[in-house]
Scaffold this motif. Structure first.
Motif, short mmCIF file in Angstrom:
data_model
loop_
_atom_site.label_atom_id
_atom_site.label_comp_id
_atom_site.label_asym_id
_atom_site.label_seq_id
_atom_site.Cartn_x
_atom_site.Cartn_y
_atom_site.Cartn_z
N ALA A 11 0.68 -1.32 0.16
CA ALA A 11 0.07 0.05 -0.05
C ALA A 11 0.88 1.14 0.15
O ALA A 11 0.55 2.15 -0.70
N LEU A 12 1.84 1.29 0.57
CA LEU A 12 2.80 2.28 0.84
C LEU A 12 3.57 2.56 -0.72
O LEU A 12 3.72 3.70 -1.21
N GLU A 14 2.29 1.81 -3.39
CA GLU A 14 1.09 2.35 -4.56
C GLU A 14 1.02 3.73 -4.04
O GLU A 14 1.01 4.58 -4.88
N LYS A 15 1.14 4.29 -2.86
CA LYS A 15 1.00 5.49 -2.55
C LYS A 15 2.34 6.47 -2.92
O LYS A 15 2.16 7.37 -3.54
N ARG A 18 1.79 6.48 -6.64
CA ARG A 18 0.76 7.53 -6.97
C ARG A 18 1.09 9.08 -6.83
O ARG A 18 0.54 10.07 -7.46
N ASP A 19 1.68 9.36 -5.86
CA ASP A 19 2.27 10.68 -5.18
C ASP A 19 3.33 11.27 -6.57
O ASP A 19 3.07 12.36 -6.96
#
Length: 209
Positions: A11-12, A14-15, A18-19
């Protein structure tokens, strides 16, 4: 490291991707999927790099490895990654006894991996490959450069200064004063596996987040 063995959650990752997509497409930037670690022992590495290629076309990928995990399979996968800026191999020594004492890895295995990497250089691997050494004196440094140029002419030898990792690795060669030249990594964002962002890339423990 206290976080040794910790893997960044999916999840991190992916973050982060995305950022990074918020960076304008005409603004190139460097993506380095490691921090005080060996990227090629991360099973998700090539999946992550495929995501970077697909979602961040302005990202230039840089990799640093000790070379030992560069199996034929990994070299083949690396050849399919786009936008690789460079691959640095931290070799550090060219004598087996010194290498194995320093790196805690079998010298002959690493050299055999470098032989395979050199054979692939310029074919599937169209990016600069450097063999690096932390400086240990002019004579030894020059011997390293000569050895690399003779054995691996497609690779670039590089001598890098010794750092003390903000006092974590005591070293008489490390600078005792702030240098006159500015740091070339001023704009780096060093995200650790735990998600803590270190103020400086030399802060391996992320004591100064």
């Amino acid at each position: 490291l206290e976080r040794k063995g910790v893997k960044m959650p999916d999840a991190l990752i992916e973050k982060v991707l995305r950022d990074l997509a918020d960076i304008p497409g005409d603004q190139a930037f460097q993506f380095a999927p490691y921090k005080v670690s060996e990227p090629f022992i991360e099973p998700r590495l090539f999946d992550i790099l495929a995501q970077v290629n697909a979602r961040l076309p302005n990202a230039r990928i840089s990799l640093i490895s000790n070379g030992s995990p560069l199996t034929a399979a990994n070299i083949d996968k690396l050849g399919r990654v786009r936008n690789v800026a460079y691959l640095n191999i931290s070799l550090n020594a060219i004598e087996a006894a010194e290498y194995e004492s320093l790196m805690q890895l079998p010298f002959e295995r690493t050299v055999s991996r470098l032989d395979a990497l050199h054979a692939a250089s310029g074919k599937g691997l169209a990016f600069p490959i450097r063999l690096t050494r932390v400086s240990g004196g002019r004579v030894a440094d020059q011997a390293f450069v000569d050895w690399v140029e003779d054995r691996y002419p497609a690779f670039q030898p590089a001598i890098i200064p010794r750092n003390d990792w903000i006092g974590e690795v005591p070293s008489p060669e490390a600078r005792s004063a702030v240098p006159d030249a500015p740091c070339h990594r001023w704009f780096d964002i060093s995200v650790t596996a735990t998600g803590v962002v270190a103020m400086c890339c030399m802060d391996g423990e992320a004591k100064y987040p």
